[in-house]
Scaffold this motif. Structure first.
Motif, mmCIF file in Angstrom:
data_model
loop_
_atom_site.group_PDB
_atom_site.id
_atom_site.type_symbol
_atom_site.label_atom_id
_atom_site.label_comp_id
_atom_site.label_asym_id
_atom_site.label_seq_id
_atom_site.Cartn_x
_atom_site.Cartn_y
_atom_site.Cartn_z
ATOM 1 N N LYS A 154 0.817 -1.220 0.000
ATOM 2 C CA LYS A 154 0.000 0.000 0.000
ATOM 3 C C LYS A 154 0.848 1.267 0.000
ATOM 4 O O LYS A 154 0.322 2.366 -0.166
ATOM 5 N N GLY A 155 2.171 1.147 0.236
ATOM 6 C CA GLY A 155 3.044 2.301 0.120
ATOM 7 C C GLY A 155 3.504 2.879 1.444
ATOM 8 O O GLY A 155 3.136 2.430 2.524
ATOM 9 N N ALA A 156 4.331 3.924 1.324
ATOM 10 C CA ALA A 156 4.991 4.517 2.493
ATOM 11 C C ALA A 156 3.997 5.078 3.497
ATOM 12 O O ALA A 156 4.171 4.910 4.717
ATOM 13 N N ARG A 157 2.966 5.754 3.027
ATOM 14 C CA ARG A 157 1.995 6.333 3.966
ATOM 15 C C ARG A 157 1.266 5.262 4.749
ATOM 16 O O ARG A 157 1.019 5.401 5.953
ATOM 17 N N ALA A 158 0.898 4.187 4.069
ATOM 18 C CA ALA A 158 0.197 3.104 4.752
ATOM 19 C C ALA A 158 1.098 2.437 5.779
ATOM 20 O O ALA A 158 0.653 2.089 6.885
ATOM 21 N N MET A 159 2.358 2.255 5.442
ATOM 22 C CA MET A 159 3.281 1.633 6.398
ATOM 23 C C MET A 159 3.551 2.545 7.585
ATOM 24 O O MET A 159 3.609 2.086 8.742
ATOM 25 N N THR A 160 3.694 3.837 7.321
ATOM 26 C CA THR A 160 3.910 4.784 8.415
ATOM 27 C C THR A 160 2.685 4.834 9.317
ATOM 28 O O THR A 160 2.802 4.903 10.550
ATOM 29 N N ALA A 161 1.509 4.766 8.714
ATOM 30 C CA ALA A 161 0.270 4.755 9.499
ATOM 31 C C ALA A 161 0.193 3.516 10.373
ATOM 32 O O ALA A 161 -0.247 3.582 11.528
ATOM 33 N N ALA A 162 0.601 2.371 9.838
ATOM 34 C CA ALA A 162 0.566 1.139 10.623
ATOM 35 C C ALA A 162 1.561 1.189 11.777
ATOM 36 O O ALA A 162 1.296 0.660 12.859
ATOM 37 N N ALA A 163 2.698 1.816 11.537
ATOM 38 C CA ALA A 163 3.744 1.870 12.562
ATOM 39 C C ALA A 163 3.474 2.929 13.615
ATOM 40 O O ALA A 163 3.983 2.833 14.749
ATOM 41 N N PHE A 164 2.681 3.950 13.257
ATOM 42 C CA PHE A 164 2.394 5.060 14.180
ATOM 43 C C PHE A 164 0.893 5.369 14.141
ATOM 44 O O PHE A 164 0.481 6.479 13.814
ATOM 45 N N ALA A 165 0.105 4.373 14.475
ATOM 46 C CA ALA A 165 -1.344 4.499 14.339
ATOM 47 C C ALA A 165 -1.928 5.586 15.239
ATOM 48 O O ALA A 165 -2.995 6.125 14.944
ATOM 49 N N ASP A 166 -1.252 5.925 16.326
ATOM 50 C CA ASP A 166 -1.784 6.900 17.281
ATOM 51 C C ASP A 166 -1.388 8.337 16.953
ATOM 52 O O ASP A 166 -1.796 9.266 17.651
ATOM 53 N N VAL A 167 -0.602 8.526 15.889
ATOM 54 C CA VAL A 167 -0.112 9.857 15.528
ATOM 55 C C VAL A 167 -1.063 10.481 14.509
ATOM 56 O O VAL A 167 -1.585 9.803 13.614
ATOM 57 N N ASP A 168 -1.290 11.794 14.630
ATOM 58 C CA ASP A 168 -2.149 12.495 13.698
ATOM 59 C C ASP A 168 -1.682 12.285 12.258
ATOM 60 O O ASP A 168 -0.484 12.397 11.970
ATOM 61 N N PRO A 169 -2.587 11.932 11.337
ATOM 62 C CA PRO A 169 -2.183 11.652 9.951
ATOM 63 C C PRO A 169 -1.395 12.782 9.295
ATOM 64 O O PRO A 169 -0.460 12.524 8.529
ATOM 65 N N ALA A 170 -1.755 14.028 9.556
ATOM 66 C CA ALA A 170 -1.028 15.146 8.942
ATOM 67 C C ALA A 170 0.417 15.173 9.426
ATOM 68 O O ALA A 170 1.334 15.452 8.643
ATOM 69 N N GLU A 171 0.629 14.870 10.704
ATOM 70 C CA GLU A 171 1.995 14.822 11.224
ATOM 71 C C GLU A 171 2.753 13.655 10.616
ATOM 72 O O GLU A 171 3.909 13.804 10.197
ATOM 73 N N ARG A 172 2.098 12.496 10.542
ATOM 74 C CA ARG A 172 2.735 11.313 9.955
ATOM 75 C C ARG A 172 3.157 11.566 8.521
ATOM 76 O O ARG A 172 4.235 11.159 8.083
#
Length: 227
Positions: A54-72
């Motif tokens: 799914k790409g870099a954003r999806a992986m970052t979201a999975a690794a930092f699910a509690d962080v605001d998406p805009a910050e991620r």
């Protein structure tokens, strides 16, 4: 609809991550560097693996699910920079891929890669895999103004192979891959050995053939063909 081939296709295009390359260990190493820098413990391979295609954003979201998406999203350049350092250090080809490519080459079938990974990162893998002279075309996610699921990367890749799109087969593990192939007029193979989320339904993607393992593509009659 496709038929069953009596010989290998005239040209084959592959997705990269999750199709040819089991790169999940490289990506786990990447996000774990980022997590350590933020005082967090490591994430397990199985927790990240389904998100890789799914790409870099999806992986970052999975690794930092509690962080605001805009910050991620602001961390994506960092993700790519760390990944560049980890590139090719931990992952490897899926079992059966090496033989599959050898069979294609023995049959005189040129093959190439169409990936949404940035072209520079994909190109950096070629010498590590010994593919500089073997991969006939490489299209990355930033090579053209659009990327998969748009069909243009596949049609341009076919042109560079010197093979009509209708005579190519595209192999990928994500729904975007199959959508792009269908729009490009190519037969497609769903690589079931790749990365999928639990709610993905690959049988509904509209691929011509669903394949469990690269070993199954060692024979010509396993490949679809357009009538």
């Amino acid at each position: 609809m496709s038929g069953i081939a009596s010989s290998f296709p005239k040209g084959v295009l592959f997705d990269l991550d999750g199709t040819l390359l089991d790169s999940a260990p490289d990506f786990v190493a990447t996000v774990n560097v980022m997590r350590a820098d933020r005082g967090r413990g490591p994430i397990a391979l199985d927790a990240l693996r389904p998100h890789v295609s799914k790409g870099a954003r999806a992986m970052t979201a999975a690794a930092f699910a509690d962080v605001d998406p805009a910050e991620r999203d602001g961390w994506i350049p960092e993700f790519l920079e760390v990944y560049r350092r980890e590139l090719g250090r931990h992952g490897g080809l899926f079992d059966g891929v090496a033989t599959m490519l050898e069979r294609l080459e023995a049959a005189g079938t040129p093959w190439g890669i169409v990936t949404n990974k940035p072209e520079g990162l994909a190109a950096a893998l070629m010498p590590l895999l010994g593919w500089e002279q073997r991969c006939a075309v490489l299209i990355g996610g930033d090579t053209l103004p659009v990327r998969k699921p748009h069909p243009l990367p596949l049609t341009v890749a076919a042109e560079r192979l010197g093979v009509a799109a209708a005579d190519c087969v595209y192999v990928g593990d994500d729904e975007r891959d199959i959508e792009a192939a269908r729009a490009a007029g190519m037969a497609s193979i769903v690589a079931l050995w790749g990365y999928r989320l639990p709610d993905d339904a690959p049988e509904a993607w509209g691929g011509d053939v669903l394949v469990e393992h690269p070993d199954h593509l060692h024979a010509a009659d396993a490949w679809p063909s357009r009538p």
